[in-house]
Write a protein that holds these residues in place. Structure first.
Motif, PDB file in Angstrom:
ATOM      1  N   MET A   1     122.992  -4.316 -46.706  1.00  0.00           N
ATOM      2  CA  MET A   1     124.353  -4.111 -46.247  1.00  0.00           C
ATOM      3  C   MET A   1     124.417  -2.842 -45.428  1.00  0.00           C
ATOM      4  N   GLY A   2     125.201  -2.845 -44.374  1.00  0.00           N
ATOM      5  CA  GLY A   2     125.314  -1.721 -43.463  1.00  0.00           C
ATOM      6  C   GLY A   2     126.213  -0.631 -44.009  1.00  0.00           C
ATOM      7  N   PRO A   3     126.335   0.429 -43.262  1.00  0.00           N
ATOM      8  CA  PRO A   3     127.194   1.531 -43.676  1.00  0.00           C
ATOM      9  C   PRO A   3     128.637   1.081 -43.829  1.00  0.00           C
ATOM     10  N   THR A   4     129.309   1.664 -44.792  1.00  0.00           N
ATOM     11  CA  THR A   4     130.712   1.328 -44.996  1.00  0.00           C
ATOM     12  C   THR A   4     131.551   2.575 -44.824  1.00  0.00           C
ATOM     13  N   ARG A   5     132.812   2.349 -44.598  1.00  0.00           N
ATOM     14  CA  ARG A   5     133.755   3.440 -44.411  1.00  0.00           C
ATOM     15  C   ARG A   5     134.946   3.157 -45.302  1.00  0.00           C
ATOM     16  N   CYS A   6     135.204   4.038 -46.228  1.00  0.00           N
ATOM     17  CA  CYS A   6     136.290   3.815 -47.187  1.00  0.00           C
ATOM     18  C   CYS A   6     137.210   5.021 -47.202  1.00  0.00           C
ATOM     19  N   SER A   7     138.462   4.768 -47.450  1.00  0.00           N
ATOM     20  CA  SER A   7     139.366   5.877 -47.696  1.00  0.00           C
ATOM     21  C   SER A   7     139.314   6.195 -49.182  1.00  0.00           C
ATOM     22  N   GLY A   8     139.836   7.317 -49.556  1.00  0.00           N
ATOM     23  CA  GLY A   8     139.764   7.731 -50.948  1.00  0.00           C
ATOM     24  C   GLY A   8     140.514   6.813 -51.897  1.00  0.00           C
ATOM     25  N   SER A   9     141.514   6.094 -51.419  1.00  0.00           N
ATOM     26  CA  SER A   9     142.327   5.262 -52.297  1.00  0.00           C
ATOM     27  C   SER A   9     141.797   3.843 -52.440  1.00  0.00           C
ATOM     28  N   ASP A  78     137.303   5.550 -30.053  1.00  0.00           N
ATOM     29  CA  ASP A  78     138.040   6.615 -30.734  1.00  0.00           C
ATOM     30  C   ASP A  78     137.119   7.799 -30.933  1.00  0.00           C
ATOM     31  N   LYS A  79     137.690   8.962 -31.213  1.00  0.00           N
ATOM     32  CA  LYS A  79     136.847  10.149 -31.361  1.00  0.00           C
ATOM     33  C   LYS A  79     135.947  10.071 -32.596  1.00  0.00           C
ATOM     34  N   ASP A  80     136.324   9.285 -33.610  1.00  0.00           N
ATOM     35  CA  ASP A  80     135.473   9.162 -34.788  1.00  0.00           C
ATOM     36  C   ASP A  80     134.603   7.902 -34.765  1.00  0.00           C
ATOM     37  N   ASP A  81     134.658   7.127 -33.685  1.00  0.00           N
ATOM     38  CA  ASP A  81     133.826   5.922 -33.561  1.00  0.00           C
ATOM     39  C   ASP A  81     132.433   6.291 -33.078  1.00  0.00           C
ATOM     40  N   ARG A  82     131.454   5.604 -33.649  1.00  0.00           N
ATOM     41  CA  ARG A  82     130.103   5.700 -33.112  1.00  0.00           C
ATOM     42  C   ARG A  82     129.955   4.580 -32.112  1.00  0.00           C
ATOM     43  N   TRP A  83     129.196   4.778 -31.097  1.00  0.00           N
ATOM     44  CA  TRP A  83     129.011   3.762 -30.077  1.00  0.00           C
ATOM     45  C   TRP A  83     127.658   3.113 -30.277  1.00  0.00           C
ATOM     46  N   TRP A  84     127.426   1.992 -29.661  1.00  0.00           N
ATOM     47  CA  TRP A  84     126.207   1.228 -29.894  1.00  0.00           C
ATOM     48  C   TRP A  84     124.943   1.992 -29.533  1.00  0.00           C
ATOM     49  N   ASP A  85     125.031   2.899 -28.599  1.00  0.00           N
ATOM     50  CA  ASP A  85     123.840   3.646 -28.197  1.00  0.00           C
ATOM     51  C   ASP A  85     123.753   5.020 -28.843  1.00  0.00           C
ATOM     52  N   GLU A  86     124.628   5.303 -29.798  1.00  0.00           N
ATOM     53  CA  GLU A  86     124.614   6.583 -30.481  1.00  0.00           C
ATOM     54  C   GLU A  86     124.330   6.360 -31.961  1.00  0.00           C
ATOM     55  N   PRO A  87     123.071   6.455 -32.394  1.00  0.00           N
ATOM     56  CA  PRO A  87     122.804   6.293 -33.815  1.00  0.00           C
ATOM     57  C   PRO A  87     123.439   7.434 -34.605  1.00  0.00           C
ATOM     58  N   PRO A  88     123.732   7.209 -35.873  1.00  0.00           N
ATOM     59  CA  PRO A  88     124.353   8.257 -36.680  1.00  0.00           C
ATOM     60  C   PRO A  88     123.501   9.525 -36.690  1.00  0.00           C
ATOM     61  N   GLU A  92     118.299   9.183 -41.605  1.00  0.00           N
ATOM     62  CA  GLU A  92     116.943   8.693 -41.365  1.00  0.00           C
ATOM     63  C   GLU A  92     116.984   7.472 -40.460  1.00  0.00           C
ATOM     64  N   ASN A  93     115.871   7.139 -39.870  1.00  0.00           N
ATOM     65  CA  ASN A  93     115.806   6.031 -38.921  1.00  0.00           C
ATOM     66  C   ASN A  93     116.141   4.690 -39.544  1.00  0.00           C
ATOM     67  N   ASP A  94     115.791   4.466 -40.819  1.00  0.00           N
ATOM     68  CA  ASP A  94     116.090   3.169 -41.430  1.00  0.00           C
ATOM     69  C   ASP A  94     117.591   2.951 -41.551  1.00  0.00           C
ATOM     70  N   GLU A  95     118.345   3.990 -41.818  1.00  0.00           N
ATOM     71  CA  GLU A  95     119.801   3.835 -41.884  1.00  0.00           C
ATOM     72  C   GLU A  95     120.376   3.570 -40.493  1.00  0.00           C
ATOM     73  N   ALA A  96     119.836   4.234 -39.482  1.00  0.00           N
ATOM     74  CA  ALA A  96     120.282   3.986 -38.112  1.00  0.00           C
ATOM     75  C   ALA A  96     119.956   2.555 -37.706  1.00  0.00           C
ATOM     76  N   ARG A  98     119.745  -0.042 -39.743  1.00  0.00           N
ATOM     77  CA  ARG A  98     120.704  -0.922 -40.437  1.00  0.00           C
ATOM     78  C   ARG A  98     122.049  -0.896 -39.735  1.00  0.00           C
ATOM     79  N   TRP A  99     122.474   0.273 -39.269  1.00  0.00           N
ATOM     80  CA  TRP A  99     123.748   0.394 -38.580  1.00  0.00           C
ATOM     81  C   TRP A  99     123.727  -0.399 -37.273  1.00  0.00           C
ATOM     82  N   LEU A 100     122.651  -0.273 -36.511  1.00  0.00           N
ATOM     83  CA  LEU A 100     122.551  -1.018 -35.256  1.00  0.00           C
ATOM     84  C   LEU A 100     122.475  -2.521 -35.510  1.00  0.00           C
ATOM     85  N   ASP A 101     121.779  -2.934 -36.585  1.00  0.00           N
ATOM     86  CA  ASP A 101     121.726  -4.352 -36.937  1.00  0.00           C
ATOM     87  C   ASP A 101     123.117  -4.875 -37.256  1.00  0.00           C
TER      88      ASP A 101
END
Length: 109
Positions: A1-9, A78-88, A92-96, A98-101
């Protein structure tokens, strides 16, 4: 599963993936603008023309300008969006990978 983004609630496990959240926000903005365009166009010729044809034409001109603006807004990062060519950054590379996948919708059932 890829990275997730959650709010505190948000309880754990109910988070949308980052890409789904990013694309959902963009779709909402785009369809809101296009809905406004459709509303202006239909209202101009359904009932505004009864009172004033120049006003109906003005509404159509405004409606004509909305689709290119909607396309720009729908594709703006958006200012907090990552773009397809900008890995986090700082990961580490494996997380990047997974994100690109996830963004490219690979490995989906």
């Amino acid at each position: 599963m890829g990275p997730t983004r959650c709010s505190g609630s948000v309880p754990f496990g109910t988070c949308e993936s980052y890409a789904e959240d990013m694309y959902a926000r963009r779709r909402r903005r785009y369809f809101t603008l296009m809905g406004g365009c459709l509303f202006l166009f239909v209202s101009a010729w359904a009932f505004v023309r009864i009172w004033s044809v120049p006003a109906a034409i003005a509404l159509c001109v405004v409606a004509l300008l909305i689709p290119p603006i909607a396309a720009i807004v729908g594709n703006t990062k958006d200012k907090d969006d990552r773009w397809w060519d900008e890995p986090p950054q700082g990961h580490e590379n494996d997380e990047a990978d997974r994100w690109l996948d996830e963004l490219e919708r690979r490995n989906r059932p």
